[in-house]
Design an enzyme around this catalytic site. Sequence first.
Site, PDB file in Angstrom:
ATOM      1  N   VAL A 255       0.841  -1.200   0.000  1.00 17.97           N
ATOM      2  CA  VAL A 255       0.000   0.000   0.000  1.00 17.97           C
ATOM      3  C   VAL A 255       0.875   1.247   0.000  1.00 17.97           C
ATOM      4  CG1 VAL A 255      -2.059  -1.052   0.999  1.00 17.97           C
ATOM      5  CG2 VAL A 255      -0.328  -0.090   2.517  1.00 17.97           C
ATOM      6  N   LYS A 256       0.479   2.179  -0.848  1.00 18.13           N
ATOM      7  CA  LYS A 256       1.226   3.435  -0.951  1.00 18.13           C
ATOM      8  C   LYS A 256       0.497   4.467  -0.101  1.00 18.13           C
ATOM      9  CE  LYS A 256       3.587   5.250  -4.926  1.00 18.13           C
ATOM     10  NZ  LYS A 256       3.359   5.645  -6.310  1.00 18.13           N
ATOM     11  N   ILE A 257       1.217   5.040   0.850  1.00 17.60           N
ATOM     12  CA  ILE A 257       0.610   5.999   1.775  1.00 17.60           C
ATOM     13  C   ILE A 257       1.387   7.310   1.657  1.00 17.60           C
ATOM     14  CG2 ILE A 257       0.152   6.506   4.227  1.00 17.60           C
ATOM     15  CD1 ILE A 257      -1.416   4.066   3.422  1.00 17.60           C
TER      16      ILE A 257
END
Length: 215
Positions: free
Chosen positions: A82-84
């Site tokens: 997941v890209k946060i």
Amino acid sequence: MRIFLDTASIDDIRKGAALGVVDGVTTNPSLVAREGVEYKDRVLEICQVVDGPISAECISTEVDALVEEARRVASWHPNVVVKIPMGVVGLQAIKRLSAEGIKVNTTLIFSANQALLAAKAGAAYVSPFVGRLNDAGQDGLDVIRESVAIFDTYDLQCEVLAASIRGPRDVTECALAGAHVATIPPAILQQMVNHPLTDKGIEIFLNDAKKYSAV
Ligand code: E4P
């Protein structure tokens, strides 16, 4: 240095993967929007083509919602990272997600301090945007170099993923600066393959090879 493709185009990913040098893929909302497809469908399609980390960006702007969204996105496929986005909300979400064993790529990193904080929160990757820093008149490579040095010094288990690559020379410089990964637009990966002297050399050898009979 590992090489990721920076695109959501499935055709480009297939072509790049066929070269045998692609270790993963990164996407972002702008790249997915260009494709006119359902986000989840495309991420799953990519997972079928490349067996490596596939970054999928989360867009919620509040901690609980971001954590919920990231859990959902991470559940799509074991290779999804997941890209946060970096920030107060992002850091809190990264801390919680990494504690659950969810891999996070912290995006929109523009300083080594941001990289340090993301790594301390438990991110698996930080993505300094080299090209956007250069566009703003700073040296994007400084952030790569400094982040790598800090992670080495303190043995932080976080990889520096050079993003926002604008040309083949950026890739060489990121590799020399110690980036663990570079995520590269497909057209730039193709430029890395080619050299006019290679083409010329092949032409000469093929012509000369006609002058004798092969065994
Ligand atoms: C990848 O993770 C980034 O979102 C991407 O490299 C940004 O590139 P850009 O600055 O060319 O949009």
